[in-house]
Motif scaffolding. Structure first.
Motif, PDB file in Angstrom:
ATOM      1  N   ALA A  29     -38.178   9.684  52.863  1.00  0.00           N
ATOM      2  CA  ALA A  29     -38.544  10.058  51.491  1.00  0.00           C
ATOM      3  C   ALA A  29     -39.089   8.845  50.759  1.00  0.00           C
ATOM      4  N   ASN A  30     -39.994   9.125  49.828  1.00  0.00           N
ATOM      5  CA  ASN A  30     -40.584   8.037  49.041  1.00  0.00           C
ATOM      6  C   ASN A  30     -40.745   8.521  47.600  1.00  0.00           C
ATOM      7  N   VAL A  31     -40.964   7.568  46.720  1.00  0.00           N
ATOM      8  CA  VAL A  31     -41.127   7.920  45.300  1.00  0.00           C
ATOM      9  C   VAL A  31     -42.134   6.957  44.677  1.00  0.00           C
ATOM     10  N   MET A  32     -42.975   7.505  43.792  1.00  0.00           N
ATOM     11  CA  MET A  32     -43.938   6.677  43.044  1.00  0.00           C
ATOM     12  C   MET A  32     -43.926   7.127  41.586  1.00  0.00           C
ATOM     13  N   ALA A  33     -44.498   6.295  40.725  1.00  0.00           N
ATOM     14  CA  ALA A  33     -44.616   6.666  39.304  1.00  0.00           C
ATOM     15  C   ALA A  33     -46.010   7.244  39.067  1.00  0.00           C
ATOM     16  N   ILE A  34     -46.075   8.210  38.153  1.00  0.00           N
ATOM     17  CA  ILE A  34     -47.362   8.831  37.805  1.00  0.00           C
ATOM     18  C   ILE A  34     -47.424   9.052  36.302  1.00  0.00           C
ATOM     19  N   SER A  35     -48.544   8.693  35.712  1.00  0.00           N
ATOM     20  CA  SER A  35     -48.737   9.124  34.319  1.00  0.00           C
ATOM     21  C   SER A  35     -50.058   9.859  34.133  1.00  0.00           C
ATOM     22  N   TRP A  36     -50.873   9.920  35.169  1.00  0.00           N
ATOM     23  CA  TRP A  36     -52.114  10.694  35.073  1.00  0.00           C
ATOM     24  C   TRP A  36     -51.855  12.107  35.584  1.00  0.00           C
ATOM     25  N   CYS A  49     -52.472  16.374  39.132  1.00  0.00           N
ATOM     26  CA  CYS A  49     -51.993  14.990  39.239  1.00  0.00           C
ATOM     27  C   CYS A  49     -53.006  14.157  39.993  1.00  0.00           C
ATOM     28  N   VAL A  50     -53.217  12.945  39.526  1.00  0.00           N
ATOM     29  CA  VAL A  50     -54.042  12.002  40.282  1.00  0.00           C
ATOM     30  C   VAL A  50     -53.106  11.071  41.049  1.00  0.00           C
ATOM     31  N   VAL A  51     -53.221  11.139  42.375  1.00  0.00           N
ATOM     32  CA  VAL A  51     -52.450  10.244  43.249  1.00  0.00           C
ATOM     33  C   VAL A  51     -53.468   9.430  44.032  1.00  0.00           C
ATOM     34  N   SER A  52     -53.589   8.186  43.690  1.00  0.00           N
ATOM     35  CA  SER A  52     -54.622   7.333  44.307  1.00  0.00           C
ATOM     36  C   SER A  52     -54.460   7.281  45.818  1.00  0.00           C
ATOM     37  N   ASP A  53     -55.607   7.295  46.503  1.00  0.00           N
ATOM     38  CA  ASP A  53     -55.525   7.225  47.969  1.00  0.00           C
ATOM     39  C   ASP A  53     -55.142   5.829  48.453  1.00  0.00           C
ATOM     40  N   ALA A  54     -55.010   4.897  47.523  1.00  0.00           N
ATOM     41  CA  ALA A  54     -54.502   3.574  47.896  1.00  0.00           C
ATOM     42  C   ALA A  54     -52.981   3.612  48.045  1.00  0.00           C
ATOM     43  N   ASN A  55     -52.371   4.654  47.522  1.00  0.00           N
ATOM     44  CA  ASN A  55     -50.907   4.750  47.558  1.00  0.00           C
ATOM     45  C   ASN A  55     -50.419   5.429  48.834  1.00  0.00           C
ATOM     46  N   TYR A  56     -49.275   4.995  49.286  1.00  0.00           N
ATOM     47  CA  TYR A  56     -48.643   5.598  50.465  1.00  0.00           C
ATOM     48  C   TYR A  56     -48.396   7.090  50.219  1.00  0.00           C
ATOM     49  N   ALA A  80     -38.348   3.207  36.624  1.00  0.00           N
ATOM     50  CA  ALA A  80     -39.606   3.936  36.780  1.00  0.00           C
ATOM     51  C   ALA A  80     -40.762   2.950  36.926  1.00  0.00           C
ATOM     52  N   ALA A  81     -40.754   1.897  36.127  1.00  0.00           N
ATOM     53  CA  ALA A  81     -41.815   0.895  36.214  1.00  0.00           C
ATOM     54  C   ALA A  81     -41.731   0.172  37.557  1.00  0.00           C
ATOM     55  N   ALA A  82     -40.532  -0.126  38.004  1.00  0.00           N
ATOM     56  CA  ALA A  82     -40.370  -0.833  39.282  1.00  0.00           C
ATOM     57  C   ALA A  82     -40.868   0.029  40.446  1.00  0.00           C
ATOM     58  N   VAL A  83     -40.543   1.317  40.385  1.00  0.00           N
ATOM     59  CA  VAL A  83     -40.977   2.254  41.424  1.00  0.00           C
ATOM     60  C   VAL A  83     -42.512   2.339  41.480  1.00  0.00           C
ATOM     61  N   GLY A  84     -43.133   2.127  40.337  1.00  0.00           N
ATOM     62  CA  GLY A  84     -44.595   2.182  40.244  1.00  0.00           C
ATOM     63  C   GLY A  84     -45.269   0.861  40.541  1.00  0.00           C
ATOM     64  N   ASN A  85     -44.484  -0.116  40.922  1.00  0.00           N
ATOM     65  CA  ASN A  85     -45.075  -1.425  41.200  1.00  0.00           C
ATOM     66  C   ASN A  85     -44.773  -1.953  42.586  1.00  0.00           C
ATOM     67  N   CYS A  86     -44.334  -1.053  43.463  1.00  0.00           N
ATOM     68  CA  CYS A  86     -44.212  -1.462  44.871  1.00  0.00           C
ATOM     69  C   CYS A  86     -44.441  -0.236  45.740  1.00  0.00           C
ATOM     70  N   SER A  87     -44.743  -0.483  47.001  1.00  0.00           N
ATOM     71  CA  SER A  87     -45.112   0.630  47.874  1.00  0.00           C
ATOM     72  C   SER A  87     -44.014   0.985  48.852  1.00  0.00           C
ATOM     73  N   GLY A  88     -43.885   2.283  49.075  1.00  0.00           N
ATOM     74  CA  GLY A  88     -42.935   2.810  50.055  1.00  0.00           C
ATOM     75  C   GLY A  88     -43.330   2.501  51.487  1.00  0.00           C
TER      76      GLY A  88
HETATM   77  C1  FMN Z   1     -46.195   3.618  34.489  1.00  0.00           C
HETATM   78  C2  FMN Z   1     -46.973   3.800  35.749  1.00  0.00           C
HETATM   79  C3  FMN Z   1     -47.815   4.894  35.887  1.00  0.00           C
HETATM   80  C4  FMN Z   1     -48.553   5.104  37.065  1.00  0.00           C
HETATM   81  N1  FMN Z   1     -49.367   6.188  37.179  1.00  0.00           N
HETATM   82  C5  FMN Z   1     -50.032   6.414  38.323  1.00  0.00           C
HETATM   83  C6  FMN Z   1     -50.828   7.586  38.490  1.00  0.00           C
HETATM   84  O1  FMN Z   1     -50.931   8.429  37.608  1.00  0.00           O
HETATM   85  N2  FMN Z   1     -51.467   7.752  39.689  1.00  0.00           N
HETATM   86  C7  FMN Z   1     -51.386   6.833  40.717  1.00  0.00           C
HETATM   87  O2  FMN Z   1     -51.992   7.035  41.766  1.00  0.00           O
HETATM   88  N3  FMN Z   1     -50.619   5.728  40.588  1.00  0.00           N
HETATM   89  C8  FMN Z   1     -49.951   5.504  39.424  1.00  0.00           C
HETATM   90  N4  FMN Z   1     -49.154   4.401  39.294  1.00  0.00           N
HETATM   91  C9  FMN Z   1     -49.099   3.438  40.403  1.00  0.00           C
HETATM   92  C10 FMN Z   1     -48.184   3.885  41.539  1.00  0.00           C
HETATM   93  O3  FMN Z   1     -46.939   4.356  41.075  1.00  0.00           O
HETATM   94  C11 FMN Z   1     -47.988   2.681  42.464  1.00  0.00           C
HETATM   95  O4  FMN Z   1     -49.241   2.333  43.042  1.00  0.00           O
HETATM   96  C12 FMN Z   1     -46.939   2.872  43.540  1.00  0.00           C
HETATM   97  O5  FMN Z   1     -46.658   1.602  44.057  1.00  0.00           O
HETATM   98  C13 FMN Z   1     -47.365   3.785  44.672  1.00  0.00           C
HETATM   99  O6  FMN Z   1     -46.298   3.848  45.577  1.00  0.00           O
HETATM  100  P1  FMN Z   1     -46.457   4.314  47.107  1.00  0.00           P
HETATM  101  O7  FMN Z   1     -47.425   3.336  47.790  1.00  0.00           O
HETATM  102  O8  FMN Z   1     -45.065   4.183  47.649  1.00  0.00           O
HETATM  103  O9  FMN Z   1     -47.000   5.695  47.106  1.00  0.00           O
HETATM  104  C14 FMN Z   1     -48.436   4.168  38.130  1.00  0.00           C
HETATM  105  C15 FMN Z   1     -47.575   3.059  37.993  1.00  0.00           C
HETATM  106  C16 FMN Z   1     -46.867   2.886  36.814  1.00  0.00           C
HETATM  107  C17 FMN Z   1     -45.953   1.695  36.698  1.00  0.00           C
END
Ligand code: FMN
Length: 176
Positions: A29-36, A49-56, A80-88
């Motif tokens: 299991a993994n978790v990321m932050a999203i605000s888009w 939801c926008v989930v960047s293809d750069a993300n795991y 939540a901020a920490a989860v959004g600043n590192c990759s799974g």
């Molecule tokens: C507050 C906040 C909001 C974010 N919103 C998005 C988003 O909407 N879409 C996205 O692709 N990444 C977003 N991110 C970045 C991902 O959460 C981040 O790249 C994360 O490390 C991806 O994890 P993963 O590689 O484990 O999937 C956001 C990060 C933060 C801190």
């Protein structure tokens, strides 16, 4: 009026709460932050939801077509901020940040116990995933933790700045 760089537009139109998106892929299991994200339909609830293809998480979502949207309140903001600043790819973020996995009912990715709401979702449409990394999710099952009183959501304004959900007001419909 002054010129505003286009690179800053998202900071004005990024109103929704920061949410956590869980996935489960290859037994992990993994978790990321999203605000888009944005609502697309009332019922069944559809959320884009926008989930960047750069993300795991992108590969997990595209392959499994399942996720959970977990909504944190203010006290979880640092996590939540920490989860959004590192990759799974490298880190078990649940372990690293002390988030508790709870089995979901309709999907494989876990709920997050510390969040005040959890939405079990299936991917309903991927037609814009290749072009814009945009997934349309259908909420299959929703959970709310009523023990968290008056939860205040957090809203990203870029560069580590967050607004906290404020005062609730009521207006008679159409009569401000
Ligand atoms: C507050 C906040 C909001 C974010 N919103 C998005 C988003 O909407 N879409 C996205 O692709 N990444 C977003 N991110 C970045 C991902 O959460 C981040 O790249 C994360 O490390 C991806 O994890 P993963 O590689 O484990 O999937 C956001 C990060 C933060 C801190």
């Amino acid at each position: 009026m002054k010129d505003l760089p286009l690179s800053k537009v998202y900071q004005l139109l990024e109103p929704g709460p920061v949410v956590l998106l869980t996935t489960a892929y290859k037994g992990r299991a993994n978790v990321m932050a999203i605000s888009w994200h944005m609502m697309v339909e009332f019922e069944p609830p559809l959320v884009a939801c926008v989930v960047s293809d750069a993300n795991y998480s992108f590969a997990a979502l595209r392959a499994t077509k399942q996720c959970v949207i977990a909504i944190p309140a203010l006290k979880l903001a640092p996590k939540a901020a920490a989860v959004g600043n590192c990759s799974g790819r490298k880190v078990d973020k649940f372990k690293a940040f002390g988030l508790t996995r709870v089995p979901a009912e309709r999907v494989s990715p876990p709920l997050i116990a510390e969040c005040f709401a959890n939405l079990e979702c299936r991917v309903a449409d991927t037609r814009l995933a290749n072009k814009f990394n945009l997934f349309v999710l259908e909420v299959l099952k929703a959970w709310i933790d009523r023990t968290q009183k008056d939860p205040k959501t957090i809203h990203h304004h870029g560069h580590g700045r967050f607004a906290v959900d404020g005062e609730m007001i009521r207006l008679k419909s159409g009569k401000p």
